[in-house]
Design a protein around this motif. Structure first.
Motif, mmCIF file in Angstrom:
data_model
loop_
_atom_site.group_PDB
_atom_site.id
_atom_site.type_symbol
_atom_site.label_atom_id
_atom_site.label_comp_id
_atom_site.label_asym_id
_atom_site.label_seq_id
_atom_site.Cartn_x
_atom_site.Cartn_y
_atom_site.Cartn_z
ATOM 1 N N GLY A 85 0.759 -1.118 0.158
ATOM 2 C CA GLY A 85 -0.146 0.050 0.001
ATOM 3 C C GLY A 85 0.945 1.390 0.071
ATOM 4 N N ASP A 86 2.098 1.162 0.220
ATOM 5 C CA ASP A 86 3.010 2.392 0.295
ATOM 6 C C ASP A 86 3.428 2.676 -0.876
ATOM 7 O OD1 ASP A 86 2.658 2.319 3.033
ATOM 8 O OD2 ASP A 86 4.810 1.260 3.386
ATOM 9 N N VAL A 87 3.388 1.877 -2.041
ATOM 10 C CA VAL A 87 3.830 2.449 -3.512
ATOM 11 C C VAL A 87 2.291 2.682 -4.094
ATOM 12 C CG1 VAL A 87 5.196 1.635 -5.227
ATOM 13 C CG2 VAL A 87 5.650 0.973 -3.126
ATOM 14 N N ALA A 88 2.206 4.034 -4.553
ATOM 15 C CA ALA A 88 1.068 4.232 -5.353
ATOM 16 C C ALA A 88 1.038 3.547 -6.886
ATOM 17 C CB ALA A 88 0.955 5.538 -5.413
ATOM 18 N N PRO A 89 0.099 3.102 -7.399
ATOM 19 C CA PRO A 89 -0.023 2.805 -8.787
ATOM 20 C C PRO A 89 0.873 3.727 -9.797
ATOM 21 C CG PRO A 89 -1.921 2.348 -7.823
ATOM 22 C CD PRO A 89 -1.375 3.187 -6.865
ATOM 23 N N GLY A 90 1.556 3.366 -10.719
ATOM 24 C CA GLY A 90 2.250 4.196 -11.622
ATOM 25 C C GLY A 90 3.385 4.907 -11.057
ATOM 26 N N SER A 91 3.884 4.483 -9.767
ATOM 27 C CA SER A 91 5.309 5.000 -9.131
ATOM 28 C C SER A 91 6.318 3.939 -9.165
ATOM 29 C CB SER A 91 4.685 5.825 -8.029
ATOM 30 O OG SER A 91 4.376 4.571 -6.888
ATOM 31 N N ALA A 92 7.365 4.464 -8.528
ATOM 32 C CA ALA A 92 8.406 3.338 -8.289
ATOM 33 C C ALA A 92 9.058 3.752 -7.047
ATOM 34 C CB ALA A 92 9.536 3.703 -9.513
ATOM 35 N N LEU A 93 9.842 2.941 -6.328
ATOM 36 C CA LEU A 93 10.211 2.714 -5.168
ATOM 37 C C LEU A 93 11.815 2.089 -5.256
ATOM 38 C CD1 LEU A 93 10.153 3.315 -2.006
ATOM 39 C CD2 LEU A 93 9.956 0.701 -1.867
ATOM 40 N N TYR A 94 12.795 3.063 -5.099
ATOM 41 C CA TYR A 94 14.337 2.597 -5.339
ATOM 42 C C TYR A 94 14.927 2.061 -4.090
ATOM 43 C CZ TYR A 94 13.568 4.903 -9.504
ATOM 44 O OH TYR A 94 13.035 5.531 -10.759
ATOM 45 N N PHE A 95 15.541 0.861 -4.040
ATOM 46 C CA PHE A 95 15.907 0.109 -3.126
ATOM 47 C C PHE A 95 17.217 -0.536 -3.266
ATOM 48 C CE2 PHE A 95 14.811 -4.283 -3.864
ATOM 49 C CZ PHE A 95 13.932 -4.034 -5.017
ATOM 50 N N ARG A 96 17.954 -1.268 -2.363
ATOM 51 C CA ARG A 96 19.072 -1.801 -2.450
ATOM 52 C C ARG A 96 18.718 -3.221 -2.403
ATOM 53 N NH1 ARG A 96 23.110 1.876 -3.146
ATOM 54 N NH2 ARG A 96 22.703 3.913 -2.448
ATOM 55 N N TYR A 97 19.260 -4.280 -3.773
ATOM 56 C CA TYR A 97 19.316 -5.589 -3.577
ATOM 57 C C TYR A 97 19.914 -6.019 -4.926
ATOM 58 C CZ TYR A 97 17.134 -10.278 -3.091
ATOM 59 O OH TYR A 97 17.054 -11.604 -2.934
ATOM 60 N N PRO A 98 20.721 -7.227 -4.517
ATOM 61 C CA PRO A 98 20.801 -8.182 -3.435
ATOM 62 C C PRO A 98 21.845 -7.946 -2.266
ATOM 63 C CG PRO A 98 21.712 -9.293 -5.288
ATOM 64 C CD PRO A 98 21.254 -7.491 -5.723
ATOM 65 N N GLY A 99 22.698 -6.981 -2.905
ATOM 66 C CA GLY A 99 23.682 -6.485 -1.876
ATOM 67 C C GLY A 99 23.389 -5.096 -1.610
ATOM 68 N N ASP A 101 25.252 -2.667 -2.293
ATOM 69 C CA ASP A 101 25.823 -1.814 -3.354
ATOM 70 C C ASP A 101 24.964 -2.070 -4.731
ATOM 71 O OD1 ASP A 101 27.982 -0.701 -1.633
ATOM 72 O OD2 ASP A 101 29.275 -2.203 -2.373
ATOM 73 N N ASP A 102 23.921 -2.718 -4.550
ATOM 74 C CA ASP A 102 23.421 -3.091 -5.820
ATOM 75 C C ASP A 102 22.123 -2.418 -6.037
ATOM 76 O OD1 ASP A 102 25.217 -4.896 -6.722
ATOM 77 O OD2 ASP A 102 24.196 -6.268 -5.243
ATOM 78 N N GLN A 119 18.777 -1.741 -11.099
ATOM 79 C CA GLN A 119 18.698 -0.556 -11.781
ATOM 80 C C GLN A 119 20.014 -0.304 -12.737
ATOM 81 O OE1 GLN A 119 18.383 2.563 -8.607
ATOM 82 N NE2 GLN A 119 17.714 3.889 -10.420
ATOM 83 N N LYS A 120 20.622 -1.398 -12.627
ATOM 84 C CA LYS A 120 21.997 -1.385 -13.693
ATOM 85 C C LYS A 120 21.643 -1.614 -14.970
ATOM 86 C CE LYS A 120 25.690 -3.322 -11.912
ATOM 87 N NZ LYS A 120 26.716 -4.317 -11.739
#
Lengths: 183, 79
Positions: A85-99, A101-102, A119-120
């Motif tokens: 529910g925290d991410v609205a439709p048509g939007s993006a959330l940036y995070f780090r995974y799997p490390g 630095d990724d 994101q690479k």
């Protein structure tokens, strides 16, 4: 035939050698084979060499398989990303995974589906962003574009799809469980 | 000058085995390059089947070599 008797013994044929130029003794001592004996020795040596080469090629392929297994074990554990529910439709959330630095991004598509990608950029590793206007993933470095549905390249220099983050929705919690098609 | 038929058979066997081994080697080289390309493209799952097939080809090469070695030893014993 006096010059011949000064030469070192030659393996192979027992027939006397023909007279040679002065100075031929050195290479003859380093390579004491007649041409016919050289062929026989070369055949066995070639066989041995090809078998060793075959073993080396197998070892190379096995190392690749081992590296793939090790990286699979090392990377891509479970990681909680966000509440659905925290991410609205048509939007993006940036995070780090799997490390740590990724960089990766979670997209809430207009149709309600959640997808996540690395994101690479698969061209030259620039950071790819979600472009809401075109509903595509854009790489600003060389104007490369990827489809949001499957991460496939649709425009510009990239030739390969973006590595995808496997997602699970557990009780409204979006959890990353691994990577697919990682470069 | 007469040629020992056993020696001729032995040489033919060695030549045949050499050709087969070289063919297997070419396949292995292609396999390694294809596996490496897939690996670098992110398809790491392709490496394990590649390694297994390459291992089988190596075993085939080794078996051919042992066969040639045996034929060679038999011919030498008969001389």
């Amino acid at each position: 035939m006096g010059a011949v008797s000064e030469q070192p013994p030659v393996r192979g044929d027992t027939a006397p050698l023909s007279p040679r130029r002065p100075g031929a003794g050195r290479w003859r001592s380093e390579f004491p084979y007649r041409w016919d004996a050289d062929e026989i020795v070369g055949r066995r040596d070639l066989l041995r060499l090809t078998v060793f080469t075959s073993g080396a090629l197998f070892a190379g392929t096995a190392v690749l398989a081992l590296l793939g297994r090790l990286r699979d074990v090392k990377r891509g554990g479970l990681q909680q990303i966000a509440r659905a529910g925290d991410v609205a439709p048509g939007s993006a959330l940036y995070f780090r995974y799997p490390g740590s630095d990724d960089q990766a991004m979670l997209l809430h598509l207009p149709n309600g589906q959640f997808v996540a990608y690395s994101q690479k950029c698969t061209h030259l590793s620039c950071a790819v962003y979600y472009e809401k206007e075109s509903n595509q993933l854009a790489c600003p470095c060389h104007q490369g574009y990827f489809a949001v549905a499957d991460g496939a390249p649709v425009q510009g220099p990239p030739q390969r799809a973006l590595p995808r983050v496997r997602l699970e929705n557990k009780g409204g919690q979006l959890i990353a469980t691994g990577m697919e098609g990682e470069a | 000058m007469s040629v020992d038929p056993r020696q001729t058979r032995g040489l033919t066997a060695i030549d045949g085995a050499m050709v087969l081994i070289v063919v297997l080697l070419i396949v292995q080289i292609w396999l390694l390059s294809a596996t490496l390309e897939a690996f670098l493209a992110g398809h790491r799952e392709a490496a394990l089947p590649g390694a297994i097939i390459s291992g089988l080809l190596f075993v085939a090469c080794l078996a051919l070599y042992l066969f040639v070695d045996r034929v060679d030893a038999e011919v030498r014993r008969g001389e």
